[in-house]
Design a protein around this motif. Structure first.
Motif, PDB file in Angstrom:
ATOM      1  N   PRO A 430       0.799  -1.244   0.000  1.00 36.76           N
ATOM      2  CA  PRO A 430       0.000   0.000   0.000  1.00 36.76           C
ATOM      3  C   PRO A 430       0.822   1.280   0.000  1.00 36.76           C
ATOM      4  CG  PRO A 430      -0.970  -1.610   1.484  1.00 36.76           C
ATOM      5  CD  PRO A 430       0.312  -2.215   0.998  1.00 36.76           C
ATOM      6  N   ARG A 431       1.947   1.299   0.713  1.00 28.70           N
ATOM      7  CA  ARG A 431       2.709   2.541   0.790  1.00 28.70           C
ATOM      8  C   ARG A 431       3.378   2.885  -0.532  1.00 28.70           C
ATOM      9  NH1 ARG A 431       5.335   3.878   6.548  1.00 28.70           N
ATOM     10  NH2 ARG A 431       3.530   3.417   7.845  1.00 28.70           N
ATOM     11  N   GLN A 432       3.548   1.918  -1.406  1.00 32.16           N
ATOM     12  CA  GLN A 432       4.212   2.167  -2.682  1.00 32.16           C
ATOM     13  C   GLN A 432       3.236   2.413  -3.819  1.00 32.16           C
ATOM     14  OE1 GLN A 432       6.909  -1.022  -3.511  1.00 32.16           O
ATOM     15  NE2 GLN A 432       8.187  -0.657  -1.710  1.00 32.16           N
ATOM     16  N   GLN A 433       1.953   2.360  -3.518  1.00 31.18           N
ATOM     17  CA  GLN A 433       0.969   2.484  -4.586  1.00 31.18           C
ATOM     18  C   GLN A 433       0.837   3.923  -5.067  1.00 31.18           C
ATOM     19  OE1 GLN A 433      -2.492   0.713  -2.824  1.00 31.18           O
ATOM     20  NE2 GLN A 433      -1.890  -1.364  -3.390  1.00 31.18           N
ATOM     21  N   MET A 434       0.536   4.048  -6.357  1.00 29.43           N
ATOM     22  CA  MET A 434       0.260   5.336  -6.976  1.00 29.43           C
ATOM     23  C   MET A 434      -1.126   5.274  -7.605  1.00 29.43           C
ATOM     24  SD  MET A 434       3.937   6.248  -8.708  1.00 29.43           S
ATOM     25  CE  MET A 434       3.426   7.919  -9.089  1.00 29.43           C
ATOM     26  N   PHE A 435      -1.705   6.454  -7.799  1.00 27.00           N
ATOM     27  CA  PHE A 435      -3.090   6.517  -8.248  1.00 27.00           C
ATOM     28  C   PHE A 435      -3.222   7.578  -9.340  1.00 27.00           C
ATOM     29  CE2 PHE A 435      -2.647   5.453  -3.840  1.00 27.00           C
ATOM     30  CZ  PHE A 435      -3.496   4.378  -3.627  1.00 27.00           C
ATOM     31  N   ASN A 439      -7.065  12.704 -14.432  1.00 26.34           N
ATOM     32  CA  ASN A 439      -5.818  13.133 -15.083  1.00 26.34           C
ATOM     33  C   ASN A 439      -4.838  13.772 -14.115  1.00 26.34           C
ATOM     34  OD1 ASN A 439      -6.195  12.265 -17.768  1.00 26.34           O
ATOM     35  ND2 ASN A 439      -7.594  13.970 -18.152  1.00 26.34           N
ATOM     36  N   ILE A 440      -4.892  13.353 -12.870  1.00 25.16           N
ATOM     37  CA  ILE A 440      -3.943  13.777 -11.851  1.00 25.16           C
ATOM     38  C   ILE A 440      -3.328  12.533 -11.245  1.00 25.16           C
ATOM     39  CG2 ILE A 440      -3.633  15.060  -9.696  1.00 25.16           C
ATOM     40  CD1 ILE A 440      -6.170  16.613 -10.342  1.00 25.16           C
ATOM     41  N   VAL A 441      -2.027  12.541 -11.064  1.00 23.17           N
ATOM     42  CA  VAL A 441      -1.353  11.400 -10.453  1.00 23.17           C
ATOM     43  C   VAL A 441      -1.118  11.700  -8.972  1.00 23.17           C
ATOM     44  CG1 VAL A 441       0.944  12.229 -11.118  1.00 23.17           C
ATOM     45  CG2 VAL A 441       0.608   9.810 -10.595  1.00 23.17           C
ATOM     46  N   PHE A 442      -1.430  10.720  -8.134  1.00 23.40           N
ATOM     47  CA  PHE A 442      -1.309  10.868  -6.688  1.00 23.40           C
ATOM     48  C   PHE A 442      -0.285   9.865  -6.165  1.00 23.40           C
ATOM     49  CE2 PHE A 442      -5.554  12.217  -7.845  1.00 23.40           C
ATOM     50  CZ  PHE A 442      -5.720  13.402  -7.132  1.00 23.40           C
ATOM     51  N   SER A 443       0.615  10.352  -5.320  1.00 20.15           N
ATOM     52  CA  SER A 443       1.596   9.475  -4.685  1.00 20.15           C
ATOM     53  C   SER A 443       1.627   9.780  -3.189  1.00 20.15           C
ATOM     54  CB  SER A 443       2.981   9.674  -5.299  1.00 20.15           C
ATOM     55  OG  SER A 443       3.378  11.027  -5.197  1.00 20.15           O
ATOM     56  N   LEU A 444       1.990   8.781  -2.404  1.00 21.24           N
ATOM     57  CA  LEU A 444       2.013   8.926  -0.947  1.00 21.24           C
ATOM     58  C   LEU A 444       3.414   9.276  -0.475  1.00 21.24           C
ATOM     59  CD1 LEU A 444      -0.200   5.836  -0.029  1.00 21.24           C
ATOM     60  CD2 LEU A 444      -0.913   8.200  -0.417  1.00 21.24           C
ATOM     61  N   GLY A 445       3.488  10.009   0.615  1.00 22.87           N
ATOM     62  CA  GLY A 445       4.770  10.511   1.108  1.00 22.87           C
ATOM     63  C   GLY A 445       5.514   9.493   1.953  1.00 22.87           C
ATOM     64  N   PHE A 446       5.792   8.338   1.372  1.00 28.55           N
ATOM     65  CA  PHE A 446       6.574   7.315   2.061  1.00 28.55           C
ATOM     66  C   PHE A 446       7.840   7.017   1.267  1.00 28.55           C
ATOM     67  CE2 PHE A 446       2.117   6.218   3.273  1.00 28.55           C
ATOM     68  CZ  PHE A 446       2.229   6.553   4.617  1.00 28.55           C
ATOM     69  N   ASP A 447       8.823   6.471   1.958  1.00 24.90           N
ATOM     70  CA  ASP A 447      10.106   6.166   1.311  1.00 24.90           C
ATOM     71  C   ASP A 447       9.990   4.837   0.587  1.00 24.90           C
ATOM     72  OD1 ASP A 447      12.706   6.183   0.504  1.00 24.90           O
ATOM     73  OD2 ASP A 447      13.532   5.591   2.438  1.00 24.90           O
ATOM     74  N   VAL A 448       9.571   4.887  -0.663  1.00 24.45           N
ATOM     75  CA  VAL A 448       9.425   3.662  -1.451  1.00 24.45           C
ATOM     76  C   VAL A 448      10.776   3.277  -2.050  1.00 24.45           C
ATOM     77  CG1 VAL A 448       7.009   4.118  -1.952  1.00 24.45           C
ATOM     78  CG2 VAL A 448       8.742   5.007  -3.484  1.00 24.45           C
ATOM     79  N   ARG A 449      11.063   2.029  -1.974  1.00 28.75           N
ATOM     80  CA  ARG A 449      12.293   1.460  -2.549  1.00 28.75           C
ATOM     81  C   ARG A 449      13.557   2.133  -1.993  1.00 28.75           C
ATOM     82  NH1 ARG A 449       8.754   2.231  -6.786  1.00 28.75           N
ATOM     83  NH2 ARG A 449       7.820   0.321  -7.623  1.00 28.75           N
ATOM     84  N   ASP A 450      13.495   2.577  -0.757  1.00 26.66           N
ATOM     85  CA  ASP A 450      14.664   3.168  -0.085  1.00 26.66           C
ATOM     86  C   ASP A 450      15.273   4.322  -0.871  1.00 26.66           C
ATOM     87  OD1 ASP A 450      14.452   1.467   2.037  1.00 26.66           O
ATOM     88  OD2 ASP A 450      15.745  -0.061   1.153  1.00 26.66           O
ATOM     89  N   TYR A 452      15.088   7.438  -0.259  1.00 25.02           N
ATOM     90  CA  TYR A 452      15.628   8.473   0.634  1.00 25.02           C
ATOM     91  C   TYR A 452      16.425   7.856   1.792  1.00 25.02           C
ATOM     92  CZ  TYR A 452      12.342  11.556  -1.788  1.00 25.02           C
ATOM     93  OH  TYR A 452      11.661  12.269  -2.745  1.00 25.02           O
ATOM     94  N   ARG A 453      16.905   6.661   1.607  1.00 16.56           N
ATOM     95  CA  ARG A 453      17.572   5.963   2.704  1.00 16.56           C
ATOM     96  C   ARG A 453      18.735   6.765   3.269  1.00 16.56           C
ATOM     97  NH1 ARG A 453      20.010   0.447   0.908  1.00 16.56           N
ATOM     98  NH2 ARG A 453      21.159   1.947  -0.372  1.00 16.56           N
ATOM     99  N   ASP A 454      19.545   7.361   2.406  1.00 10.54           N
ATOM    100  CA  ASP A 454      20.720   8.104   2.861  1.00 10.54           C
ATOM    101  C   ASP A 454      20.394   9.537   3.270  1.00 10.54           C
ATOM    102  OD1 ASP A 454      22.255   5.861   2.301  1.00 10.54           O
ATOM    103  OD2 ASP A 454      22.669   6.508   0.239  1.00 10.54           O
ATOM    104  N   LEU A 455      19.147   9.952   3.055  1.00  6.75           N
ATOM    105  CA  LEU A 455      18.776  11.347   3.348  1.00  6.75           C
ATOM    106  C   LEU A 455      17.870  11.466   4.568  1.00  6.75           C
ATOM    107  CD1 LEU A 455      18.038  12.499  -0.315  1.00  6.75           C
ATOM    108  CD2 LEU A 455      20.050  13.054   1.057  1.00  6.75           C
ATOM    109  N   GLY A 456      17.547  10.332   5.178  1.00  2.40           N
ATOM    110  CA  GLY A 456      16.705  10.397   6.362  1.00  2.40           C
ATOM    111  C   GLY A 456      15.508   9.482   6.330  1.00  2.40           C
ATOM    112  N   GLY A 457      15.386   8.663   5.298  1.00  2.00           N
ATOM    113  CA  GLY A 457      14.307   7.683   5.248  1.00  2.00           C
ATOM    114  C   GLY A 457      12.935   8.313   5.195  1.00  2.00           C
ATOM    115  N   GLU A 458      12.034   7.828   6.068  1.00  2.00           N
ATOM    116  CA  GLU A 458      10.649   8.287   6.052  1.00  2.00           C
ATOM    117  C   GLU A 458      10.534   9.779   6.341  1.00  2.00           C
ATOM    118  OE1 GLU A 458       8.233   6.711   5.015  1.00  2.00           O
ATOM    119  OE2 GLU A 458       8.812   4.606   5.081  1.00  2.00           O
ATOM    120  N   ALA A 459      11.389  10.300   7.223  1.00  2.00           N
ATOM    121  CA  ALA A 459      11.350  11.739   7.520  1.00  2.00           C
ATOM    122  C   ALA A 459      11.657  12.551   6.274  1.00  2.00           C
ATOM    123  CB  ALA A 459      12.340  12.072   8.641  1.00  2.00           C
TER     124      ALA A 459
END
Length: 1292
Positions: A430-435, A439-450, A452-459
């Motif tokens: 669910p956290r990686q899903q897009m919608f 004609n608007i694309v929606f994405s969730l603010g989670f760290d998908v596929r790492d 942002y791993r080196d930049l702070g992850g989920e934060a």
């Protein structure tokens, strides 16, 4: 349904305004260092102003046409040539006489006009032309529009939509306050102080010293809040859609109606109009009923079949006509209310149809209904912009498209979180899903596929969308032709951060590697560039201070960039060049970005920097960059000036000049630098070369070797990006860039935080709540992550007591932001059916004094309601609530303290809500308001007993809704902003008439672009009101300010700090026109709102209480007046200092009230205090000191007379033959003078002829000033209470 564009108004007194759905520009004027057009060089030119844009006034000069509807006489309408025919139709649909029709056309000389034609393009249309209203046949779409219009009319006085946050509706209560006053004024009054005292006494909770903070008065009860009972039911019939044979007869739709007489009707909507048919609930008979009546308007038919409807609807229209149009029209961006009364849920056919036609989850069946948002946004940006008229039309189109996009994106994001949209990648977690929806694309603010791993992850993943939006906003403001940005909206809803973006044509059909022609997709390892992109980014890079630089590709070849490597250039299938991923637009903030091997300035190190932030996406704000460049430029000019003087001395001695200095073309900038006394060494170190070390023959580039022959500062955003490599030949430049970033970091600490606190000390910045505090910090370039640093700074400075209000507001902001962070995580674990119970439990843990707030009570309630249902369902709900109930107040406040330490590096002085209230003097109701606004919670309007230790504070019934928090672009009209600033400058120079004319022109342009309801319109109205007040035209000032209040309530919120300021101005103008009771109610309303928002202990309250005291004094309510004036005295002493001239003024006001009471001893005491302050501050000879001395003699004389009288009475035991002692009430002129002095206004009297000429000029320059204006952010115009403009400011 289309809305009017706001460029015309009816000639009647109560004209109908334009709708806000009209549009605006994205261009923002350049930064001070770049805006050459607004800067002048040399002292001799300082009073000059740039010329007004080359406007062809004839293009926007209004003219009058006549509108003739069937069965009515022709009516005059004043219109603008820029208006569209559709806009005239919309105004007709809003007028009482013609509101029944929606399906009609306008004809000129028998020719039907195109709805979307501009009036100036219609041949034969001129002054006095007659436009005829001709009824047209209906189709299915027109019937739906007609029904929606009827629904809007029937609910036009209902505030339900405003509380529910739909349809651009929001509440306003100004009319409620003034209606109460009108009712009082209509009652006969007897003479007598007692009756006056009753009429002007406020409720106890508003009086100074009251600890009661009530919530219910926030939404006053209004008589017009509920619509008259016109119909019981109006719904779609279950017989829809019409069968084929009935379609052949023109049937479009069937409706069911239940009248107030409880009669049931089935109505046919046909192409010819509406009629009653013979169908019933269970039998279909579409033939007309007897007697058959066909009405083109449904309202006419309803009036025919229901006498009660006819009577009540007529009364409804009259009440609707008495309200201001600004109370009814929709706002361009939805405003959500954090509290609402209990609302009755009624049947609503339009609302039900909206839900069914929303088609969520069925997008594949209705592709034609979705608007191509990307094409709309980009097409409007491509419109011509050569002339003012072109830019005006472009600004309107851009603003309209953007506001519609924001509205749709918000609906879509809520649908995504609610689970009503199918993901395009359903197999992903669910956290990686897009919608994709509409004609608007929606994405969730989670760290998908790492990612942002080196930049702070989920934060980091949570912070990235807002940083990207800030980048979009910055590039949008530059408005580079040929460079396109995707529409972006960030929505926080129910713990989720959703990013809504338009779709670049073709991007979903290609791999990212194939799409990107500029930038990098692997964090700088592989970098590509493009000549066309370099050309397009040239102007934005200069405006945004981005350095043109080289980076190394993976094959060690040098690639030129003019942005961060993370910026991606993509050429869409439409041939447009898009720039995406703009989160690294601004340079990094080294104070929160520890880099191995890099040491910060000692000033930063002493304060513990660099500090570790939860993520590494820390950037400096654009305001900080501008202030830093301005600061460096000031030092640069000082150095050059001293260097030039030194060389001139050498020239005199030697005969030749060692330096040839070309005129510097960089504009002179206002000085905003504040240097701490203990930071002089740092101040000089920033100059790089001490002035006294300049040698003979030196030049500018020796003084500032890093700046070259001309002054320029640019930042390399890739300097501290891991994975980005630079060519060897750039090594020296990279070191200079690193040092420049370190200098910027220390500049923020040593200069800007001090500048912010100084602005609060001298009251040029007066935050009332978290929103205004955030704005003030941002204006100084200070990020919110420095909140802890700001608090520590205030704690250490000697003037801490005078910044007590700022400290409390900042502490409240820090606590509520930490609570918001925790609430976000908390909500993600809650299932929808347990939301209300879980949210109420969270609020209990934050705010309740109840030892262990228990959610079990809610669980029991849920269980009792579901006993008749399956046990399995009850258990599932109970389990979720139980898991949430593990949270206790102790746990939550411990988590808040930990979050404050981790995120803001600040040790909270309170570990519970009791400590926050008792030790830190925060208000629970203020904490509740701030948390609700930040999280989107809407609570029930009732009194909450925060101190109760035996009862749960919040129950699940108190949680009414959760609204989204929406962040988006707000396009603005560049030409109108320019006119506004020119007008402000003229006024500051004393040219009030010219300034008034320019601001009126700006008002007209703003209204053309935005419609009536917008913050910029509000600013213009407030300024025009203040100018007219200064010129003595009180009635005109009152008219402008009334609209400013309405707009502020509708657009910003009923208790927003700016709304409070508008109420205070309106109260002053009401008193000036002779309405003291109304003025008091307005000032009481402002005081109540201030108590709710920030409490009583605030310097702004001193000004407000002084005004209330003066108005009460004018009504001879002396005892009441003393309460407010004494409170003002205490606050003034605390926040202005014991030797302030404002404190002397407060003593004088008290002395006058005591004199009116006959208490000459107290009057003498206060006046002696005033005299002592004046003598100390300005000397014996000053006129104010002399005036105080004379008043002291007068008081002494009066006291002697009184004492002799009392002695005579005591001696003789009789008061006969003693003339009555005369205690004069203060003169109206004196009260007005004191009110103006408190407000900071100096009046400029004009003759009646001058006033009439000013009115005429204003009407000529703006066709729209009669019914438009609005407010949102304060541009700090010359007339703010804390301003220091010429002829207006009060000296202290």
């Amino acid at each position: 349904m289309l809305c009017t564009g706001g460029v015309l108004h009816h000639s009647s007194v109560q004209s109908n305004p334009p709708s806000p759905d009209t549009m605006s520009s994205g261009h923002v004027p350049d930064t001070p260092a770049d805006n050459l057009t607004e800067q002048v060089e040399g002292d001799s030119k300082k009073q000059e102003l740039p010329a007004v844009p080359d406007m062809d006034v004839s293009e926007d000069t209004g003219f009058t046409v006549k509108i003739q509807a069937p069965g009515t006489e022709p009516t005059d309408f004043q219109v603008s040539p820029l208006a569209m025919v559709q806009e005239i139709k919309q105004v007709l649909m809003d007028r009482e006489e013609t509101c029944r029709r929606t399906c009609f056309s306008l004809q000129l000389n028998g020719i039907t006009l195109d709805n979307f034609a501009h009036l100036r393009s219609i041949p034969g249309l001129q002054e006095g032309s007659i436009l005829r209203v001709v009824e047209e046949p209906y189709n299915f779409r027109e019937v739906r529009i007609h029904l929606r219009h009827i629904r809007d009319l029937l609910k036009s006085l209902d505030l339900t939509d405003g509380y529910n946050g739909v349809e651009g509706s929001s509440p306003s209560f100004l009319s409620c306050v003034t209606e109460e006053c009108q009712e009082e004024d209509s009652k006969p009054k007897r003479r007598g102080d007692g009756l006056k005292q009753m009429s002007c006494s406020p409720p106890d909770h508003i009086l100074p010293g009251s600890k009661e903070r009530l919530l219910v008065p926030l939404l006053p009860h209004t008589n017009s809040g509920k619509s008259s009972g016109c119909l019981k039911v109006l719904t779609m019939s279950s017989w829809n859609p019409p069968p084929g044979n009935r379609k052949m007869h023109g049937d479009l739709m069937y409706l069911n109606v239940v009248t107030m007489e409880d009669r049931h009707f089935s109505i046919t909507a046909s192409s010819r109009g509406f009629y009653v048919n013979q169908s019933t609930t269970y039998s279909f008979n579409p033939k007309p009923a007897n007697p058959s009546v066909l009405s083109h308007a449904l309202l006419d038919l309803l009036s025919h079949i229901s006498p009660v409807f006819k009577k009540n609807f007529s009364a409804l229209l009259k009440r609707r006509g008495s309200t201001h149009p600004f109370e009814r029209i929709a706002t361009p961006f939805q405003v959500f209310s954090w509290t609402a009364p209990a609302l009755d849920h009624t049947m609503d056919c339009v609302r039900a149809e909206d839900v069914s036609s929303f088609c969520l989850g069925y997008e594949e069946h209705v592709p034609a209904l979705a608007r191509d948002w990307n094409e709309e946004l980009q097409t409007t940006r491509e419109l011509p912009r050569k002339t003012v008229t072109d830019r005006l039309m472009r600004d309107r189109a851009v603003f309209k498209a953007n506001s519609d996009f924001v509205s749709t994106a918000t609906r879509g994001a809520m649908a995504v979180v609610d689970g009503n949209v199918m993901p395009i990648n359903p197999s992903e977690e669910p956290r990686q899903q897009m919608f994709i929806w509409s004609n608007i694309v929606f994405s969730l603010g989670f760290d998908v596929r790492d990612q942002y791993r080196d930049l702070g992850g989920e934060a980091a993943a949570h912070a990235a969308p807002v940083l990207d939006l800030n980048g979009v906003r910055a590039y949008w403001a530059v408005d580079q032709e040929g460079l396109f940005l995707i529409g972006t909206v960030v929505i926080d809803y129910r713990g989720y951060r959703v990013t809504a973006q338009t779709i670049v044509p073709g991007i979903l059909e290609r791999d990212q590697e194939q799409s990107v022609v500029y930038g990098s997709i692997d964090f700088g390892k592989t970098v590509v560039s493009d000549d066309r992109y370099l050309e397009l980014l040239d102007k934005p890079s200069k405006k945004l201070r981005v350095q043109r630089h080289l980076v190394l590709n993976k094959d060690d070849t040098a690639v030129e960039l003019r942005s961060s490597v993370e910026h991606k250039g993509i050429v869409g299938n439409d041939g447009r060049r898009y720039i995406l991923d703009l989160l690294f637009t601004f340079p990094p903030d080294l104070n929160f970005l520890p880099v191995e091997g890099e040491d910060l300035n000692p000033v930063c190190q002493q304060l513990g920097f660099p500090k570790l932030h939860p993520h590494r996406l820390v950037c400096l704000r654009q305001e900080l960059i501008d202030a830093f460049v301005e600061h460096r430029y000031q030092i640069f000019m000082e150095t050059v000036s001293k260097s030039t003087e030194h060389d001139r001395e050498i020239t005199k001695a030697v005969g030749t000049s060692a330096i040839k200095c070309d005129p510097i073309t960089t504009p002179q900038l206002r000085s905003t630098t504040v240097t701490l006394q203990d930071q002089d060494a740092e101040h000089h170190s920033l100059k790089n070369v001490p002035v006294n070390n300049i040698q003979q023959g030196s030049s500018i580039k020796h003084v500032f070797s890093s700046l070259g022959d001309t002054f320029h500062i640019h930042f390399n955003p890739n300097v501290f990006c891991a994975g980005v490599r630079f060519p060897k030949e750039s090594t020296e430049d990279i070191q200079k860039q690193k040092q420049q970033l370190k200098d910027a970091a220390v500049f923020l600490i040593s200069n800007q935080i001090a500048a912010f606190t100084k602005s609060c000390l001298d009251h040029t910045s007066m935050p009332l709540d978290g929103v205004t505090l955030t704005e003030a910090l941002h204006q100084h370039g200070i990020n919110i992550r420095y909140l802890g640093t700001v608090l520590e700074y205030i704690e250490k400075i000697p003037q801490k007591e005078r910044l007590d209000h700022v400290y409390r507001i900042a502490l409240c902001e820090l606590i509520t932001r930490c609570a918001k962070h925790l609430f976000k995580t908390y909500l993600l674990a809650v299932e929808p059916s347990a939301l209300s119970a879980s949210v109420s439990h969270f609020l209990n843990c934050v705010l309740s004094s109840f030892a262990e707030a228990r959610v079990i009570q809610q669980n029991d309630k849920l269980a009792s309601r579901r006993r008749s249902r399956r046990r399995r369902s009850r258990a599932s709900v109970g389990s979720t609530v139980t898991s949430c109930s593990n949270l206790t107040p102790t746990d939550l406040w411990g988590a808040i303290k930990a979050e404050a330490q981790e995120y803001y590096h600040y040790s909270l002085p309170c570990g519970s809500v009791e400590e926050a209230v008792d030790k830190c003097r925060l208000q629970r109701i203020t904490l509740l308001r701030e948390i609700a606004i930040k999280t989107g919670i809407q609570i029930l309007l009732r009194e909450y007993h925060f101190d109760s230790e035996h009862k749960t504070l919040f129950t699940e019934e108190d949680i009414l809704n959760i609204f989204p928090i929406v962040k988006h672009i707000s396009p603005r009209s560049s030409d109108a902003l320019y006119l506004l600033r020119c007008g402000q400058s003229r006024v500051q120079q004393g040219c009030l008439k010219e300034g008034c004319e320019l601001i009126s022109q700006a008002l007209g342009l703003f209204t053309n672009v935005y419609g009536a309801l917008h913050q910029d319109v509000c600013i213009c109205l407030r300024l025009l009101g203040r100018i007219h007040y200064i010129l003595g035209d009180y009635a005109e000032a009152l008219s402008h300010q009334q609209r400013a209040v309405l707009i502020s309530e509708r657009v910003l919120g009923i208790e927003h700090p700016n709304t409070i300021q508008e109420y205070k101005h309106l109260g002053l103008y009401c008193f000036a026109v002779g309405q003291p009771v109304t003025a008091l109610r307005l000032l009481y309303r402002a005081r109540y709102l201030m108590l709710l928002v920030c409490g009583e202990d605030h310097p702004e309250m001193a000004l407000l209480d002084s005004k209330i005291g003066l108005v009460l004094h004018s009504m001879m309510a002396c005892d009441l007046s003393l309460k407010f004036l004494e409170n003002a005295l205490v606050l003034t002493s605390k926040y202005q200092g014991p030797s302030s001239l404002k404190l002397a003024q407060s003593h004088h006001l008290l002395a006058k009230v005591h004199e009116s009471k006959g208490d000459f001893r107290a009057a003498l005491t206060h006046e002696k205090e005033r005299y002592g302050i004046y003598r100390k501050q300005v000397g014996e000879a000053h006129e104010k000191t002399q005036e105080s001395s004379e008043y002291l003699k007068h008081l002494t004389h009066q006291a002697v007379i009184l004492q002799k009288t009392m002695n005579w009475i005591y001696k003789t035991g009789s008061d006969t033959n003693i003339p009555p002692f005369n205690l004069n009430s203060p003169s109206r002129v004196w009260i007005m003078e004191q009110l103006n002095l408190v407000t900071g206004i100096v009046l400029i009297p004009l003759s009646n002829r001058d006033l009439e000429k000013l009115r005429t000029d204003a009407q000529k320059t703006s066709q729209l000033t009669q019914n438009n204006v609005e407010f949102v952010e304060d541009l700090q115009g010359p007339f703010e209470e804390h301003g220091t403009s010429q002829a207006i400011a009060q000296e202290d």
